[in-house]
Design an enzyme around this catalytic site. Structure first.
Site, PDB file in Angstrom:
ATOM      1  CD  GLU A   5      37.933  44.759  37.709  1.00 44.34           C
ATOM      2  OE1 GLU A   5      39.123  44.647  37.470  1.00 44.34           O
ATOM      3  OE2 GLU A   5      37.255  43.915  38.286  1.00 44.34           O
ATOM      4  CB  CYS A  47      42.350  49.385  32.502  1.00 43.76           C
ATOM      5  SG  CYS A  47      41.737  47.775  32.053  1.00 43.76           S
ATOM      6  CB  CYS A  74      37.959  33.597  28.437  1.00 44.59           C
ATOM      7  SG  CYS A  74      37.575  34.517  26.936  1.00 44.59           S
ATOM      8  CB  CYS A 121      38.639  35.661  31.933  1.00 46.40           C
ATOM      9  SG  CYS A 121      38.047  37.307  32.310  1.00 46.40           S
TER      10      CYS A 121
HETATM   11  N1  SAH Z   1      37.075  41.195  26.589  1.00 44.79           N
HETATM   12  C1  SAH Z   1      38.178  41.828  25.982  1.00 44.79           C
HETATM   13  C2  SAH Z   1      38.759  42.939  26.806  1.00 44.79           C
HETATM   14  C3  SAH Z   1      38.832  42.734  28.289  1.00 44.79           C
HETATM   15  S1  SAH Z   1      39.936  41.488  28.875  1.00 44.79           S
HETATM   16  C4  SAH Z   1      39.237  40.796  25.649  1.00 44.79           C
HETATM   17  O1  SAH Z   1      39.139  39.670  26.073  1.00 44.79           O
HETATM   18  O2  SAH Z   1      40.155  41.161  24.912  1.00 44.79           O
HETATM   19  C5  SAH Z   1      41.501  42.295  28.748  1.00 44.79           C
HETATM   20  C6  SAH Z   1      42.702  41.360  28.727  1.00 44.79           C
HETATM   21  O3  SAH Z   1      42.906  40.776  30.036  1.00 44.79           O
HETATM   22  C7  SAH Z   1      42.523  40.203  27.757  1.00 44.79           C
HETATM   23  O4  SAH Z   1      43.616  40.084  26.881  1.00 44.79           O
HETATM   24  C8  SAH Z   1      42.418  39.030  28.695  1.00 44.79           C
HETATM   25  O5  SAH Z   1      42.842  37.891  28.064  1.00 44.79           O
HETATM   26  C9  SAH Z   1      43.296  39.445  29.864  1.00 44.79           C
HETATM   27  N2  SAH Z   1      43.085  38.613  31.069  1.00 44.79           N
HETATM   28  C10 SAH Z   1      41.945  38.090  31.547  1.00 44.79           C
HETATM   29  N3  SAH Z   1      42.170  37.324  32.647  1.00 44.79           N
HETATM   30  C11 SAH Z   1      43.498  37.372  32.879  1.00 44.79           C
HETATM   31  C12 SAH Z   1      44.366  36.789  33.865  1.00 44.79           C
HETATM   32  N4  SAH Z   1      43.903  36.028  34.842  1.00 44.79           N
HETATM   33  N5  SAH Z   1      45.695  37.049  33.776  1.00 44.79           N
HETATM   34  C13 SAH Z   1      46.180  37.844  32.800  1.00 44.79           C
HETATM   35  N6  SAH Z   1      45.416  38.428  31.848  1.00 44.79           N
HETATM   36  C14 SAH Z   1      44.094  38.186  31.871  1.00 44.79           C
HETATM   37 FE1  SF4 Z   2      37.097  36.640  27.829  1.00 40.36          FE
HETATM   38 FE2  SF4 Z   2      37.269  37.927  30.164  1.00 40.36          FE
HETATM   39 FE3  SF4 Z   2      37.666  39.303  27.849  1.00 40.36          FE
HETATM   40 FE4  SF4 Z   2      35.203  38.403  28.539  1.00 40.36          FE
HETATM   41  S1  SF4 Z   2      36.441  39.937  29.644  1.00 40.36           S
HETATM   42  S2  SF4 Z   2      36.170  38.211  26.528  1.00 40.36           S
HETATM   43  S3  SF4 Z   2      35.626  36.447  29.545  1.00 40.36           S
HETATM   44  S4  SF4 Z   2      38.934  37.659  28.675  1.00 40.36           S
END
Ligand code: SAH
Ligand code: SF4
Length: 352
Positions: free
Chosen positions: A92, A105, A116, A119
């Site tokens: 996406e 993005c 994580c 996520c």
């Molecule tokens: N992997 C990298 C970049 C992609 S994630 C990272 O983790 O930084 C981009 C952002 O989206 C991160 O800060 C992540 O914590 C956030 N994110 C992921 N799942 C989320 C959710 N359910 N609600 C809000 N932010 C979320």
């Molecule tokens: Fe963590 Fe999701 Fe970012 Fe991967 S994309 S590092 S699982 S927040």
């Protein structure tokens, strides 16, 4: 043999490639203009270029771009695109409108290996990293879509916050960044690009090799036991190691590190968390971006109440920290990290 993507050459590399193959060096500037300024991706349509060169490039380089297979508009103007790669994998990419900006993005990987617990991307695991051409291609496909479907809207900023961990795809993201910055191409300024990382210490220590763009660290907790619960990477690179690595990031005097901090109810949103956060980060060199947790079907965590979110932010400001609440964009189309792809794939039969 796989052909190299035309969308992976820096201007200098394209000049060298053309000269090596018997074409004029200056033609690289024209090619760059057609691709990155005019968004015309069919070489035979490049009217001011030599026909022989256009045919040669068309035959010898890969011109395929990620294909937009679905897009949806949220009530707040966020537009989400699902793009398919040549091999059928999809990721996406989201265009977020705010004030005078239109930020894309982009995804860096198909899925993510970091795991994580909050996520949605994590539930997919890692399929593979994207190539430079596929990362730059997200920008080009969306730009072409905007050219055809809007009144001249164009992308002004890029964040590496889609699916994937950009520092786990270091070389391709570095090359894509060089292309985004190229003044004769997309030409974004360094401050219009933000790399977000979950905190991969060895790669953070190598950031001097990366073009100097904004850096965002997904912190999410100021205590090791809470952060380890949210981000398993913290069990390998704990807060002490992470902050030691952050100190090595070359920062110009006016630059700051952004700390992303998810607000999750009853987990990291009380006074004690604020105390710990303020001890951990350097007030002058930091910005805090509070992200109220975006709930999705099946998620274990809850978003705090609005008054708690506002209090958390005000308290940080009162203590002299620069902190803002990230407006939740596109939640009605499931725009948070990794949510759309799974949603669309589940409903495939209804959409195609
Ligand atoms: N992997 C990298 C970049 C992609 S994630 C990272 O983790 O930084 C981009 C952002 O989206 C991160 O800060 C992540 O914590 C956030 N994110 C992921 N799942 C989320 C959710 N359910 N609600 C809000 N932010 C979320
Ligand atoms: Fe963590 Fe999701 Fe970012 Fe991967 S994309 S590092 S699982 S927040």
């Amino acid at each position: 043999m796989n052909k190299q993507s035309i969308f992976s050459f820096t201007l200098e590399e394209l000049r060298n490639y053309l000269v090596e193959h018997g074409f004029a060096k200056f033609a690289a500037d024209q090619v760059y203009d057609w691709i990155y300024r005019k968004f015309v991706f069919v070489p035979t349509e490049w009217s001011n270029c030599s026909k022989k060169m256009c045919v040669y490039l068309g035959e010898n380089l890969d011109f395929s771009l990620p294909k937009i297979v679905w897009n949806g508009l949220s009530e707040d103007g966020t537009r989400k695109f699902l793009v398919a790669m040549q091999d059928g994998n999809s990721v996406e990419t989201v265009a977020i409108a705010s004030k005078s900006r239109l930020t894309l993005c982009v995804s860096s990987q198909v899925g993510c290996a970091i795991g994580c617990t909050f996520c949605h991307t994590a539930t997919q695991g890692l399929t593979r990293s994207l190539t430079t051409g596929e990362v730059v291609g997200q920008f080009l496909s969306v730009s072409q879509w905007l050219k055809e479907n809007t009144d001249g809207d164009s992308l002004t900023n890029i964040v590496y916050m889609g699916q994937g961990e950009p520092l786990n795809n270091f070389e391709n993201m570095k090359q894509a960044t060089l292309l985004f910055l190229e003044p004769k191409g997309i030409g974004l300024g360094q401050r219009r690009i933000t790399l977000s990382t979950s905190g991969l210490v060895p790669q953070i220590e190598k950031l001097a090799e990366f073009p100097p763009v904004n850096i965002a660290i997904s912190l999410h907790a100021a205590h090791d036991h809470v952060r380890s619960e949210l981000m398993p990477i913290n069990k390998i690179y704990d807060l002490k190691r992470l902050f030691k690595a952050i100190k090595t990031i070359p920062l110009k005097s006016y630059r700051r590190i952004t700390y992303e901090y998810l607000l999750i109810d009853e987990l990291n949103n009380n006074l004690e968390d604020i105390d710990a956060l303020c001890k951990l980060i350097n007030q002058k060199e930091s910005k805090i971006n509070l992200i109220p947790f975006n709930e999705y079907p099946g998620s274990d965590f809850k978003r705090p109440r609005k008054d708690n979110i506002i209090w958390f932010n005000n308290e940080l400001n009162r203590r002299g920290f620069t902190s803002t609440i990230r407006a939740s964009k596109g939640s009605d189309i499931l725009a948070a990290c990794g949510q759309l792809k799974t949603h669309v794939e589940k409903d495939k039969t209804n959409l195609w």
